[in-house]
Scaffold this active site. Structure first.
Site, PDB file in Angstrom:
ATOM      1  N   TYR A 175     -11.872 -15.104   3.134  1.00  0.00           N
ATOM      2  CA  TYR A 175     -10.915 -14.033   3.402  1.00  0.00           C
ATOM      3  C   TYR A 175     -10.435 -14.078   4.859  1.00  0.00           C
ATOM      4  O   TYR A 175     -11.264 -14.138   5.778  1.00  0.00           O
ATOM      5  CB  TYR A 175     -11.562 -12.669   3.123  1.00  0.00           C
TER       6      TYR A 175
ATOM      7  N   LYS B 216       0.819  -1.222   0.000  1.00  0.00           N
ATOM      8  CA  LYS B 216       0.000   0.000   0.000  1.00  0.00           C
ATOM      9  C   LYS B 216       0.852   1.271   0.000  1.00  0.00           C
ATOM     10  O   LYS B 216       0.395   2.321  -0.439  1.00  0.00           O
ATOM     11  CB  LYS B 216      -0.977   0.001   1.184  1.00  0.00           C
TER      12      LYS B 216
ATOM     13  N   TYR C 235      -2.612 -12.637   3.176  1.00  0.00           N
ATOM     14  CA  TYR C 235      -2.294 -12.398   1.765  1.00  0.00           C
ATOM     15  C   TYR C 235      -1.099 -13.230   1.285  1.00  0.00           C
ATOM     16  O   TYR C 235      -1.248 -14.152   0.497  1.00  0.00           O
ATOM     17  CB  TYR C 235      -2.000 -10.902   1.528  1.00  0.00           C
TER      18      TYR C 235
HETATM   19  C1  LIG Z   1      -3.620  -5.376   0.392  1.00  0.00           C
HETATM   20  C2  LIG Z   1      -2.612  -6.462   0.387  1.00  0.00           C
HETATM   21  C3  LIG Z   1      -2.469  -7.324  -0.714  1.00  0.00           C
HETATM   22  C4  LIG Z   1      -3.378  -7.286  -1.908  1.00  0.00           C
HETATM   23  O1  LIG Z   1      -3.116  -6.205  -2.748  1.00  0.00           O
HETATM   24  P1  LIG Z   1      -4.302  -5.597  -3.588  1.00  0.00           P
HETATM   25  O2  LIG Z   1      -3.717  -4.470  -4.310  1.00  0.00           O
HETATM   26  O3  LIG Z   1      -5.365  -5.209  -2.585  1.00  0.00           O
HETATM   27  O4  LIG Z   1      -4.827  -6.662  -4.489  1.00  0.00           O
HETATM   28  C5  LIG Z   1      -1.457  -8.255  -0.699  1.00  0.00           C
HETATM   29  N1  LIG Z   1      -0.655  -8.387   0.369  1.00  0.00           N
HETATM   30  C6  LIG Z   1      -0.771  -7.599   1.455  1.00  0.00           C
HETATM   31  C7  LIG Z   1       0.134  -7.833   2.593  1.00  0.00           C
HETATM   32  C8  LIG Z   1      -1.757  -6.618   1.506  1.00  0.00           C
HETATM   33  O5  LIG Z   1      -1.877  -5.852   2.601  1.00  0.00           O
END
Ligand SMILES: *Cc1c(COP(=O)(O)O)cnc(C)c1O
Length: 330
Positions: A261, A48, A287
């Protein structure tokens, strides 16, 4: 490309490392490399941060005084948006979506602990299924009525402006690949709110890199996620004025989502332990643990040819490990 025309703040001083993972490679019979986007700037880093370089620059250009965004109770995106706000002298209000009913705990560790430490001005918790854009508008209206200037950032920072962060990352990967003289056969990345996946596809296409990207879903079924990714691919390419990659280049695998999720799977737990013990690399349970489970799963199923070179994009998230500690006890 016209990237330099967009206002941008800098939160990471240099390209993130791109390095081999020799012990994991030997274990899987492939040549696995990692792009360390867990080492971007702002509080404990993650994907992010790249999106926020463009989003926060836009907020500042518009004279905003408050960032408003949305995420899950262990959102890395909310942590990093708060950190960017703190650094820029902005206020920040969070909307937390309880995707798993009853999952919000005020005293939870991990990212939730950091929301308070970095200093969210307000935290609003809503149930799954709530119209999140509506709920953000309500927060924004209230701020406006107080004479404040809110700037809304969508979940995960995934709009065309935020996705530019991953067009930048794609360029970085191409540059490092050329400098190291290492060509990749595949790139594997977690696919959530889609900005990362879509930005990479647009950036790699514009650079004529010719490397296929395999997204590993963390929430949605394949067809739905691929449609979402392709929509943002289109919008981002148009926004940037570059040709968009065609639909056949969008692959979002859903075999490693598990029950839903943020809900743990055995494959995720195994992948997190393996990366930690073989390489000292910390993944996260929501993730990158699932994306790495996908990488390991595809390797075991023989989906890669022996010795193929695969780049795993580490998108961060390790702070959430501390909210899931009990899963990883020996
Ligand atoms: C948000 C996030 C993702 C996914 O990325 P997107 O752009 O939302 O698809 C992957 N890994 C981590 C650690 C995240 O915080």
């Amino acid at each position: 490309m016209r990237l330099a025309r967009f206002p941008r703040r800098r939160y990471t001083p240099a390209p993130t490392p791109l390095e081999p993972l020799p012990r994991l490679s030997a274990h899987l019979g492939l040549d696995i490399w990692i792009k360390r986007d867990d080492q971007t700037g702002l509080a404990m880093g993650g994907n992010k941060t790249r999106k926020l370089e463009f989003l926060v620059a836009d907020a500042l250009a518009q004279g905003a005084d408050t960032l408003v965004t949305v995420g899950a109770p262990q959102s890395n995106h909310c942590r990093l948006t708060l950190a960017a706000a703190a650094k820029e002298g902005l206020k920040c209000c969070l909307l937390l979506e309880e995707r798993v009913p009853g999952s919000y705990e005020k005293a939870a560790s991990g990212n939730n602990f950091l929301f308070g430490l970095i200093g969210a001005e307000a935290i609003h918790v809503v149930q799954a299924g709530t119209d999140l854009n509506d709920a953000m508008m309500t927060i924004a209206d209230e701020l406006l009525s107080q004479g404040r200037k809110p700037y809304l950032i969508p979940g995960g920072g995934s709009n065309p402006l935020g996705a530019l962060g991953y067009v930048v990352c794609a360029n970085e990967i191409v540059q490092q690949s050329n400098d190291l003289h290492v060509a990749f056969d595949h790139i594997v990345v977690a696919s959530g709110s889609t900005g990362t996946h879509a930005g990479l596809l647009v950036g790699l296409e514009a650079a004529h890199a010719g490397v296929p990207v395999i997204g590993v879903n963390v929430r949605r079924p394949r067809a739905e996620q691929e449609a979402n990714v392709f929509k943002l691919v289109h919008e981002t390419a148009d926004f940037l004025g570059v040709p968009h990659p065609d639909r056949s280049k969008v692959a979002a695998r859903d075999e490693w989502v598990g029950p839903g999720y943020s809900l743990p799977t055995d494959e995720m737990i195994d992948a997190v332990k393996r990366f930690a013990s073989l390489e000292g690399v910390l993944l996260d349970p929501v993730y990158t643990g699932k994306a790495a489970a996908g990488l390991i799963g595809m390797a075991r199923r023989g989906e890669f040819a022996a010795g193929e070179r695969v780049l795993f994009v580490h998108t961060g998230g390790a702070p959430a490990l501390f909210a899931y500690q009990s899963l990883f006890q020996p």
